[in-house]
Design an enzyme around this catalytic site. Structure first.
Site, mmCIF file in Angstrom:
data_model
loop_
_atom_site.group_PDB
_atom_site.id
_atom_site.type_symbol
_atom_site.label_atom_id
_atom_site.label_comp_id
_atom_site.label_asym_id
_atom_site.label_seq_id
_atom_site.Cartn_x
_atom_site.Cartn_y
_atom_site.Cartn_z
ATOM 1 C CG PHE A 129 -2.012 0.962 1.188
ATOM 2 C CD1 PHE A 129 -3.184 0.684 0.508
ATOM 3 C CD2 PHE A 129 -1.893 2.189 1.823
ATOM 4 C CE1 PHE A 129 -4.223 1.606 0.469
ATOM 5 C CE2 PHE A 129 -2.933 3.116 1.778
ATOM 6 C CZ PHE A 129 -4.099 2.822 1.108
ATOM 7 C CG ASP A 203 -0.240 -2.322 7.067
ATOM 8 O OD1 ASP A 203 -1.347 -2.644 7.557
ATOM 9 O OD2 ASP A 203 -0.035 -1.222 6.513
ATOM 10 C CE1 TYR A 228 -9.575 2.971 6.598
ATOM 11 C CE2 TYR A 228 -8.583 4.136 8.432
ATOM 12 C CZ TYR A 228 -8.538 3.715 7.120
ATOM 13 O OH TYR A 228 -7.449 4.028 6.355
ATOM 14 C CE LYS A 229 -8.044 -0.113 4.931
ATOM 15 N NZ LYS A 229 -6.595 -0.095 4.719
ATOM 16 N NE ARG A 382 -10.204 -2.614 -2.601
ATOM 17 C CZ ARG A 382 -9.570 -1.920 -1.663
ATOM 18 N NH1 ARG A 382 -8.360 -2.290 -1.273
ATOM 19 N NH2 ARG A 382 -10.097 -0.842 -1.139
HETATM 20 C C1 LIG Z 1 -5.892 1.094 4.446
HETATM 21 C C2 LIG Z 1 -4.435 0.921 4.603
HETATM 22 C C3 LIG Z 1 -3.678 1.875 5.268
HETATM 23 C C4 LIG Z 1 -4.336 3.143 5.717
HETATM 24 O O1 LIG Z 1 -3.515 3.986 6.401
HETATM 25 P P1 LIG Z 1 -4.124 5.304 7.071
HETATM 26 O O2 LIG Z 1 -2.989 5.896 7.749
HETATM 27 O O3 LIG Z 1 -5.247 4.861 7.963
HETATM 28 O O4 LIG Z 1 -4.696 6.143 5.987
HETATM 29 C C5 LIG Z 1 -2.327 1.627 5.462
HETATM 30 N N1 LIG Z 1 -1.750 0.493 5.003
HETATM 31 C C6 LIG Z 1 -2.486 -0.443 4.329
HETATM 32 C C7 LIG Z 1 -1.826 -1.679 3.850
HETATM 33 C C8 LIG Z 1 -3.837 -0.246 4.106
HETATM 34 O O5 LIG Z 1 -4.544 -1.145 3.443
#
Ligand SMILES: *Cc1c(COP(=O)(O)O)cnc(C)c1O
Length: 422
Positions: A129, A203, A228-229, A382
């Protein structure tokens, strides 16, 4: 693992149905919407609305600043962290809820680099990401370009780690690929990372709350994840950070350098000491005043996991993605969608993704037909699944609507301009 005998299978199925029927009743979802985007923003647990009324109306509105003590606002980061700990296979004091995933990566990566002085290399996956990669790039620059971030193809990771051997300080990976849904074997990869003496930061943004995890047993050094996921904490919910117990003595002895030494990470914030003395535990990761409203929402949201066995969640999640792939087969073939998610269930998280040149427009048309998925550049459609509020019947209905959207060509009518958030 061999299949259970038929009779037992029926019992397991019945049990799962009742478990998830109950969990589905705990969520608000708009009628006629099949929500396949809980991997991006989890649905709203009903109890969160009441909790918000209580926290805002009573605690903030009536009790005002006393609430830091009387309603234990100050302890929310640890209390919420302890609830998340059960879901990721960690002891309650190994997880803390705070800040965003990006910020937690920053804190952990900066600290861990100083635990491996002399080692120059940070390894990640080129498909990771972007925020994870951006944070690493910023740190490399901040430290005067003495380190190098190497971005490997997923399939070459183990070789890349071995090739750089004792030059590798930290390997930073995401367990479930946000585009393809491919799943890393954390235990296996962490062993490879440890073989060269490097540290592992995982992560868990797309795995916490949906994939069974055993962070402590697998020896994972550090981890971060998203609130939040799948954890359903609401938009912008606090993230979490995990530190293996083997480093807790370092926290206590102040030998793990603190990346962001804010007052909430001080051992006695209300002594207003001019000199920083870090808290002896994971509170070292706290920086500023906790986000009480969003921590409270996440705290209550996590109660939907009470009594849920993550192995059962996983079993049902795989049933959902498997069924979706099967039912989508003729549509994918007819419209030349490329399934980019592994067919082998043990190699995927809980999403199914297809590549299509018209992906953005198709997803927009699907949303209008009440099937909410999302789009990720360059061409990925997705769809995320969680048994907490999605059933096999929902999967069938989603695919039926998908077929109708494609047949009617509704996606051709979508404007070309992309919205700010895809
Ligand atoms: C959604 C996601 C994030 C989000 O990071 P924020 O700091 O909350 O915006 C980070 N890493 C991965 C792999 C994600 O899927």
């Amino acid at each position: 693992m061999s299949n259970p005998p038929k009779q037992m299978r029926a019992t397991v199925k019945l049990m799962m149905n009742s478990v998830f029927t109950k969990s589905r009743e705990q969520f608000f979802l708009p009628s006629n919407v099949i929500y396949l985007d809980g991997n991006s923003l989890g649905a709203l647990p009903k109890a969160v609305v009441q909790r918000m009324q209580q926290v805002v109306g009573e605690q903030w509105g009536q009790d005002l600043i006393r609430s830091w003590n009387t309603h234990a606002w100050i302890e929310l980061p640890q209390r919420v962290g302890a609830k998340i700990a059960r879901l990721v296979g960690a002891s309650p004091d190994s997880v803390i809820a705070a800040d965003s995933t990006s910020l937690n990566i920053y804190k952990l990566l900066l600290s861990t680099l100083s635990m491996r002085p002399g080692r120059r290399i940070i390894i990640s996956d080129i498909g990771n990401f972007p925020t994870d990669l951006y944070i690493a790039q910023g740190i490399v620059q901040l430290l005067g370009n003495q380190h190098e971030l190497i971005l490997s193809e997923t399939s070459a990771l183990a070789d890349t780690i071995a090739a750089h051997g004792e030059d590798v300080a930290v390997v930073m990976l995401t367990q479930v690929d946000y585009r393809t849904g491919a799943l890393h074997d954390i235990e296996h990869m962490t062993r490879k990372i440890h073989q060269v003496g490097a540290l592992a930061i995982w992560d868990l943004a797309h795995s916490a709350g949906i994939v069974p995890l055993a962070l402590e047993a697998w020896g994972v050094d550090f981890a971060v994840g998203c609130g939040y996921k799948y954890l359903c904490g609401g938009p912008g919910a606090p993230a979490f950070a995990y530190i293996h117990p083997r480093y807790h003595p370092d926290l206590a002895q102040n030998t793990l350098p603190v990346a962001l030494s804010g007052w909430m990470g001080h051992s006695k914030p209300f002594d207003f000491d001019p000199y920083y003395h870090p808290s002896p535990d994971l509170r070292q990761l706290l920086v500023g005043t906790p986000a009480v409203l969003s921590l409270s929402a996440l705290d209550t949201a996590l109660d939907v996991f009470d009594g849920l066995d993550m192995a059962v969640v996983r079993q049902e999640s795989l049933a959902l993605t498997t069924r979706f792939i099967e039912l989508m087969e003729p549509i994918a073939e007819q419209y030349e969608f490329a399934l980019v998610t592994p067919r082998d269930p043990h190699q995927r998280g809980s999403q199914v993704s297809y590549g299509s040149d018209y992906g953005y427009h198709i997803v927009q048309a699907l949303i209008q037909a009440g099937v909410v998925g999302d789009f990720r550049a360059p061409n990925i459609m997705r769809f995320g699944f969680t048994p907490l509020y999605i059933s096999l019947d929902d999967v069938a209905e989603a695919v039926a609507r998908f077929a109708a959207v494609m047949q009617q060509g509704a996606w051709r009518d979508q404007g070309l301009a992309r919205l700010a958030v895809t």
